[in-house]
Structures are given as C-alpha cells and as structure tokens.
Design a protein around this motif. Sequence first.
Motif, PDB file in Angstrom:
ATOM      1  N   LYS A 147       0.836  -1.203   0.000  1.00  0.00           N
ATOM      2  CA  LYS A 147       0.000   0.000   0.000  1.00  0.00           C
ATOM      3  C   LYS A 147       0.873   1.256   0.000  1.00  0.00           C
ATOM      4  O   LYS A 147       0.604   2.225  -0.717  1.00  0.00           O
ATOM      5  CB  LYS A 147      -0.924  -0.011   1.222  1.00  0.00           C
ATOM      6  N   THR A 148       1.949   1.254   0.765  1.00  0.00           N
ATOM      7  CA  THR A 148       2.867   2.401   0.808  1.00  0.00           C
ATOM      8  C   THR A 148       3.507   2.633  -0.550  1.00  0.00           C
ATOM      9  O   THR A 148       3.631   3.772  -1.014  1.00  0.00           O
ATOM     10  CB  THR A 148       3.952   2.166   1.869  1.00  0.00           C
ATOM     11  N   ALA A 149       3.907   1.554  -1.206  1.00  0.00           N
ATOM     12  CA  ALA A 149       4.535   1.666  -2.523  1.00  0.00           C
ATOM     13  C   ALA A 149       3.563   2.231  -3.552  1.00  0.00           C
ATOM     14  O   ALA A 149       3.937   3.092  -4.375  1.00  0.00           O
ATOM     15  CB  ALA A 149       5.060   0.309  -2.968  1.00  0.00           C
ATOM     16  N   LEU A 150       2.323   1.761  -3.526  1.00  0.00           N
ATOM     17  CA  LEU A 150       1.330   2.256  -4.476  1.00  0.00           C
ATOM     18  C   LEU A 150       1.025   3.730  -4.231  1.00  0.00           C
ATOM     19  O   LEU A 150       0.881   4.516  -5.176  1.00  0.00           O
ATOM     20  CB  LEU A 150       0.052   1.422  -4.387  1.00  0.00           C
ATOM     21  N   ARG A 151       0.910   4.111  -2.966  1.00  0.00           N
ATOM     22  CA  ARG A 151       0.690   5.523  -2.643  1.00  0.00           C
ATOM     23  C   ARG A 151       1.863   6.382  -3.110  1.00  0.00           C
ATOM     24  O   ARG A 151       1.685   7.497  -3.607  1.00  0.00           O
ATOM     25  CB  ARG A 151       0.506   5.687  -1.131  1.00  0.00           C
ATOM     26  N   THR A 152       3.079   5.865  -2.926  1.00  0.00           N
ATOM     27  CA  THR A 152       4.270   6.604  -3.336  1.00  0.00           C
ATOM     28  C   THR A 152       4.295   6.812  -4.846  1.00  0.00           C
ATOM     29  O   THR A 152       4.653   7.893  -5.330  1.00  0.00           O
ATOM     30  CB  THR A 152       5.534   5.855  -2.884  1.00  0.00           C
ATOM     31  N   LEU A 153       3.907   5.785  -5.598  1.00  0.00           N
ATOM     32  CA  LEU A 153       3.845   5.914  -7.051  1.00  0.00           C
ATOM     33  C   LEU A 153       2.886   7.022  -7.475  1.00  0.00           C
ATOM     34  O   LEU A 153       3.153   7.762  -8.425  1.00  0.00           O
ATOM     35  CB  LEU A 153       3.395   4.600  -7.682  1.00  0.00           C
ATOM     36  N   ALA A 154       1.771   7.130  -6.761  1.00  0.00           N
ATOM     37  CA  ALA A 154       0.770   8.133  -7.102  1.00  0.00           C
ATOM     38  C   ALA A 154       1.107   9.511  -6.560  1.00  0.00           C
ATOM     39  O   ALA A 154       0.486  10.506  -6.957  1.00  0.00           O
ATOM     40  CB  ALA A 154      -0.600   7.692  -6.580  1.00  0.00           C
ATOM     41  N   ASP A 155       2.110   9.586  -5.698  1.00  0.00           N
ATOM     42  CA  ASP A 155       2.430  10.853  -5.033  1.00  0.00           C
ATOM     43  C   ASP A 155       3.903  11.217  -5.217  1.00  0.00           C
ATOM     44  O   ASP A 155       4.657  11.350  -4.258  1.00  0.00           O
ATOM     45  CB  ASP A 155       2.099  10.755  -3.540  1.00  0.00           C
ATOM     46  N   GLY A 156       4.315  11.347  -6.489  1.00  0.00           N
ATOM     47  CA  GLY A 156       5.675  11.802  -6.751  1.00  0.00           C
ATOM     48  C   GLY A 156       6.624  10.719  -7.177  1.00  0.00           C
ATOM     49  O   GLY A 156       7.574  10.966  -7.917  1.00  0.00           O
ATOM     50  N   GLY A 157       6.441   9.477  -6.708  1.00  0.00           N
ATOM     51  CA  GLY A 157       7.239   8.361  -7.172  1.00  0.00           C
ATOM     52  C   GLY A 157       8.517   8.110  -6.397  1.00  0.00           C
ATOM     53  O   GLY A 157       8.875   8.825  -5.459  1.00  0.00           O
ATOM     54  N   ALA A 158       9.218   7.057  -6.792  1.00  0.00           N
ATOM     55  CA  ALA A 158      10.488   6.646  -6.189  1.00  0.00           C
ATOM     56  C   ALA A 158      11.188   5.725  -7.180  1.00  0.00           C
ATOM     57  O   ALA A 158      10.591   5.306  -8.185  1.00  0.00           O
ATOM     58  CB  ALA A 158      10.249   5.926  -4.864  1.00  0.00           C
ATOM     59  N   THR A 159      12.446   5.404  -6.894  1.00  0.00           N
ATOM     60  CA  THR A 159      13.165   4.472  -7.765  1.00  0.00           C
ATOM     61  C   THR A 159      12.657   3.058  -7.512  1.00  0.00           C
ATOM     62  O   THR A 159      12.003   2.780  -6.496  1.00  0.00           O
ATOM     63  CB  THR A 159      14.671   4.517  -7.507  1.00  0.00           C
ATOM     64  N   LEU A 160      12.989   2.167  -8.429  1.00  0.00           N
ATOM     65  CA  LEU A 160      12.539   0.786  -8.293  1.00  0.00           C
ATOM     66  C   LEU A 160      13.113   0.146  -7.027  1.00  0.00           C
ATOM     67  O   LEU A 160      12.407  -0.592  -6.323  1.00  0.00           O
ATOM     68  CB  LEU A 160      12.947  -0.023  -9.529  1.00  0.00           C
ATOM     69  N   SER A 161      14.365   0.422  -6.736  1.00  0.00           N
ATOM     70  CA  SER A 161      14.963  -0.169  -5.539  1.00  0.00           C
ATOM     71  C   SER A 161      14.279   0.347  -4.279  1.00  0.00           C
ATOM     72  O   SER A 161      14.046  -0.432  -3.330  1.00  0.00           O
ATOM     73  CB  SER A 161      16.461   0.147  -5.487  1.00  0.00           C
TER      74      SER A 161
END
Length: 486
Positions: free
Chosen positions: A43-57
């Motif tokens: 859930k944290t990863a999905l939220r992060t994708l929708a809110d600015g993003g992050a690297t794959l690692s």
Amino acid sequence: MSQQFLLSLKQDISCIESDEPDRLILQSSTHALTFKQVQSGLKTALRTLADGGATLSELSQMVEQDGGNFLALRFYTYLQRFTHCGWLCHSALAEGMPIAIAIPITADYQFPYTEVVVESRYVLSRFAYCHSVEGQLVLESPLSRSQVLLLNWQGAALVMQLARPQSCHDILAAVPGISLKTVQQLIGLLLSAQMLSEVSEDGTIQEQANTTLAQWEFHDLLFHSRSRQGRHANPFGRTYRFLGKIEPLPAIKPRMSEEAIALYKPDLEILKTTEVSLTQILETRKSIREYGETPIAAQQLGEFLYRCARVKHLKQEEHGEITRRPYPGGGALYELELYPIVNRCEGIDSGLYHYDPLAHQLYRISDRTETVGALLQNAWQSMGQQGMPQVLIAIAARFQRIAWKYESMAYAAMLKNVGVLYQTMYLVATAMGLAPCGLGGGNSDLFAKVTGCDYYAETSIGEFALGSRIQGSSLPDCESTIAPRR
C-alpha cells in the motif's frame, strides 16, 4: 527494468482509500484497478507511485518490509500492468531531482530499457521536436508513444547537444556542472522513449537504414500521427472546445465586394434525361492541361459552379449554421471557399473573384494585377507548363469554421473535403465536356496577399484548373444545356 529511473504514475491517476482497510483503488478518467488484501508495504509503494514516485529499488524495499521476495515479484507484475495501461512514467534524475520525465500518451505503452554505452555515440531522431505546452518544454516524436517533459536547463542542454552524434564524454565536456550518471540516465530515457538512436561505427543509424522511414518527411509523419487516433492523447473529434468562448463563423462568408455577376443556372431536370451515365463519365474522366482556342464561356462557368458547389439548403442548428451542397463536407460545415481567377472567359473580365454559393454569384475582388497573374503563373508551372489555365479556381478554407467544432482532426478533414470537391469538379467538368485538372500544390502566402485574407483565418489549400477542350478531342456523348456560341 532499470533501477536508476524515478517511477511514478501519471498525474491524472488517483489513489483512493477504500472503506475496507486492506483495499486500495487506483483510478484514471477511463478505468480503475482495485487491489484487495493489500499489505501495508505494498500500500505504501502504491501511494508513493501516485504521489511523486520513487526508484525501483526504493519501492522494492517498501514492499519487501512485510511481504518478502514473493510480494516484490508480485509488485513487478503490477508495474508491468501499469506500463501497458499507459500509467507509468519514468524520470531521469540529477542529484536526486527529476530533469526529464517520459509520460505515456497511448494505452499500449512500452518502455524497453536499453543499456547506455559510455563510449558509443547517440543522436536525436530527425522526427523529434521540442515545443512549449502550458509553460513546459516538451519533446515529442511521431515514432514515440510517449512525450518527454524537460524540467530544467540540464535536460534541455543535453537534448540540444544530441542534435548531432555525441558520446557521454562529449556531452560532459560541452555541458559543465553535470555528472556522467545524469548523462547516462537521460540518454537511456530518450532511447527507451524512441527519441534517440545509437550511431554505428560507419556513422549510420537504424532510422536511416529503414527504407520505409526514409521516405517519410518530418511534417508528413507528424501530421499523420497527430490527426488520427492511436499515437497521441490529445482530445479528438467533435469537442466544441470554443463553445461559449468564441462565436462560430457563419455558414456563408460575407460579401467581399459590391460588384456582383449573376451566374447562369442550368435546368437539372433536363440534365437528368440528357446526360450520359455516371459510369461513362467516370471512365472518360482525365486531367487535361491544354485548352481550346475558344475559351470557356460565362454560362459554362456558371453551370459548373452551380452543379459543384452551390448551397442547396441553409439551416440553423444548436451550434451554428450548416448547409447542404452537391459535394459531401465534414459535419455539414463547408469551410471551403471558391475564388475563380479568370484568365480567359467569354463574358467575364479577367481578374480575381469570390463565389457566393448561396446567391450563386461572383463578386469581383481585383483586376488582373501582377500578383493575380502570379497565381496563374504558379498554376501553369504546377501543371508542367503545358497550358495556362483559362480559369483557376483557388480553394480556400475558413479554418475556424471547422476547427471550432473538431479537435486534432480539423485540418485533415479539410484536406479530405478538398479531395471530394476535386472529384466532384472532375466529374461535372467531364460531363460538360470541359478540360479539368486538380493541382497538387499552390502558394498560400501569395493567395492571402492577393485577396487580403488573414493567412491564419483563411487561405488556399487547393487549386483546380478549368477551361475549354481542344476542338476534336473526345467528349462524353451528351447534349449541352448551354446555348451554342456564335
């Protein structure tokens, strides 16, 4: 998928919390994906994708916190699905800050990562172009299914360097204050977005070796890709984007002068019984670029215009006026205007005229000036210098008449309308025993100068030459409604 890019969802993707604690919804304007029994890390990863993003690692670490490798593999399948949905964006970074972001513009999007070789040279595709969109510099190409936003000077500077073959070290030497890692990231992003090609040892690129692409001009392929659906995300079709903002143009253009010539109207009922069949007309139709000694007559020109382009019916609808005419027109808007340029015509003085399709009259705009003569000269050259047209019909478009209603496809629709008008003109001229020829090009700037029209509001997009046939040439076996000339 490379570890180096910043991954994020497009800005129009919303992350919606469900009433159920282990459920999450990602939703776009067209469809939604629901995730059930979502663990906190996912859930944290999905939220992060929708809110600015992050690297794959970074995203993988979030997922693995409470799901281990199995959930990480599952997360990778989600990323692949986001990519194919056209949801997943990739950003190149400089010191942790995005400098360019590849945004999908189609649903069947792919981002095939290509390893960047530091010693290799790369060059920008000849189909790639930069333009300003809502205050941002955007790199696009009809070869690509994404657009690349250049977010700061570093991205723009690197793209500029890639206009000619460059290695990573070449770019480092030319652009101070930028790291090798950043250069590799941006080149990798542009390669994956199909904006860039690797240069081979003999100095060629795959794009040049492709004989199909070699025969496309930049503007033709761009126009094709952007005026049809499939390779862009722009609004398309009947959008009425100016409704309530700009008044639509009237169906009939206001008169351009007070000097009018009433034109002959043929008896269509007689023509129905005396004219040859459509099949015979189609089979005998051809382009004729040489003319008879006796020029076309005013009556013939009047009949020709009446049968090809008159207004048969004018109607007021909710979004403006529409008309019916002998040839089909997109949306019944009929943005095309006819400007007969008379060189030789019995009964009509040489000069430039505008045809009023409702009143069926010609309005004189200009005498036979040097610039009017230049339009005829231009047509003569387009026809292989075989014969000077007796009448040249410049076909202009009131662009906003159709662009007010249609988006992305407006100009393409205008060119299609020119095509069907050409065919109508060919068939009518053949039935009348005249010499017709549709031209492939003309000078739109010169036309705007001669008529006084605003180039961006109305100018020529087609030309049609017309005249009498040489005596003794083959004609359809039909009777003419024009009285014989004495």
